[in-house]
Design an enzyme around this catalytic site. Structure first.
Site, PDB file in Angstrom:
ATOM      1  N   ASP A   7       0.749  -0.619   0.316  1.00  0.00           N
ATOM      2  CA  ASP A   7       0.220  -0.088  -0.259  1.00  0.00           C
ATOM      3  C   ASP A   7       1.445   1.274   0.016  1.00  0.00           C
ATOM      4  OD1 ASP A   7      -2.764   1.168   0.305  1.00  0.00           O
ATOM      5  OD2 ASP A   7      -1.575   1.900   2.334  1.00  0.00           O
ATOM      6  N   GLU A   9       0.988   5.248   0.484  1.00  0.00           N
ATOM      7  CA  GLU A   9       0.848   7.054   1.261  1.00  0.00           C
ATOM      8  C   GLU A   9       0.840   7.824  -0.126  1.00  0.00           C
ATOM      9  OE1 GLU A   9      -1.816   7.428   2.289  1.00  0.00           O
ATOM     10  OE2 GLU A   9      -2.153   5.520   3.345  1.00  0.00           O
ATOM     11  N   HIS A  57      -3.928  11.074   6.424  1.00  0.00           N
ATOM     12  CA  HIS A  57      -2.477   9.503   6.890  1.00  0.00           C
ATOM     13  C   HIS A  57      -2.016  10.307   7.944  1.00  0.00           C
ATOM     14  CE1 HIS A  57      -0.082  12.452   3.691  1.00  0.00           C
ATOM     15  NE2 HIS A  57      -1.224  12.123   2.367  1.00  0.00           N
ATOM     16  N   HIS A 150      -5.010   6.056   8.100  1.00  0.00           N
ATOM     17  CA  HIS A 150      -4.160   5.796   6.758  1.00  0.00           C
ATOM     18  C   HIS A 150      -3.165   5.729   6.934  1.00  0.00           C
ATOM     19  CE1 HIS A 150      -7.287   5.196   3.393  1.00  0.00           C
ATOM     20  NE2 HIS A 150      -8.241   5.822   4.417  1.00  0.00           N
ATOM     21  N   ASP A 155      -2.314  -0.248   7.100  1.00  0.00           N
ATOM     22  CA  ASP A 155      -3.611  -0.872   5.760  1.00  0.00           C
ATOM     23  C   ASP A 155      -2.769  -1.889   4.733  1.00  0.00           C
ATOM     24  OD1 ASP A 155      -4.550   1.623   6.344  1.00  0.00           O
ATOM     25  OD2 ASP A 155      -4.520   2.659   4.474  1.00  0.00           O
TER      26      ASP A 155
END
Length: 230
Positions: A7, A9, A57, A150, A155
């Protein structure tokens, strides 16, 4: 079978317009079982963080200013990824940012053939339902109470649990990894077919001229097999 759940960001939604990757988290699975190996890094995006992205985030300019550039840690990341399939939720988004960063480093992009998208799998398994990570964790009873904001590694950890459930859950431990792999391929193909345009069927019919030529050719044959015994 080695797979990497990952994942990212970012500073926004579009790398082409200048948005950058600021965090990546990776979880290693072998035969759909977590090995405990992970990769996690923050990167300085060399631009300011929009407030809307920071609200999601929590990564601020102050936090990221002393983090390394993506280019400084790219070889370590690639060494972890190796040539494994990469699993992500709404994978085209994460692939887009990852490949954009690789391009900025003068490196080759990761082939889309290595991509497995858990959103596509979930849409096939649960049509009409919500397919966000939160919604699917709730459906499969995966605890996400610690997910306040997040985070790439957090995640990825949740997605690893979800991916195992989407692809057969605990049955993987019974030696069904190969069968589940076939199911994933079928789901991915079905997802691709679902978005292909529908084309009208072609009509193949001989013209009158072609029929005359065919009859003339047949008349030249001596003792055709289909007349034997007639």
């Amino acid at each position: 079978m080695r797979e990497i759940i990952f994942d990212t960001e970012t500073t926004g939604f579009d790398p082409v317009s200048g948005d950058r990757l600021v965090e990546i988290g990776c979880i290693e699975l072998v035969n759909r079982v977590p090995t405990g190996r992970t990769f996690h890094a923050y990167y300085n995006p060399q631009r300011t963080m929009p407030s809307a992205a920071e609200a999601i985030h929590g990564l601020s300019d102050i936090f990221l200013k002393d983090k390394p550039l993506f280019s400084a840690g790219v070889q370590e990341l690639l060494a972890f990824l190796e040539d494994s399939h990469l699993v992500a939720h709404n994978a085209r988004f994460d692939f887009g940012f990852l490949n954009h960063e690789l391009k900025l480093c003068g490196l080759g992009e990761i082939s889309i053939d290595r991509m497995i998208d858990t959103v596509a799998i979930a849409r096939q398994l649960h049509p009409g339902a919500k397919h966000s990570l939160d919604a699917l964790c709730t459906r499969y009873g995966i605890d996400r109470s610690h997910r306040i904001k997040h985070g790439a590694l957090l995640d990825a950890e949740l997605l690893a649990q979800l991916y195992i459930e989407l692809t057969g859950g605990r049955q993987i431990g019974l030696g069904l990894a190969q069968e589940v792999e076939k199911d994933i391929i079928r789901v991915e193909l079905a997802a691709e077919i679902a978005v292909r345009p529908v084309r009208p069927a072609r009509v193949f019919q001989a013209s009158a001229e072609e029929l005359v030529r065919h009859a003339a050719f047949i008349a030249t044959l001596e003792k055709p097999l289909w007349l034997e015994g007639a």
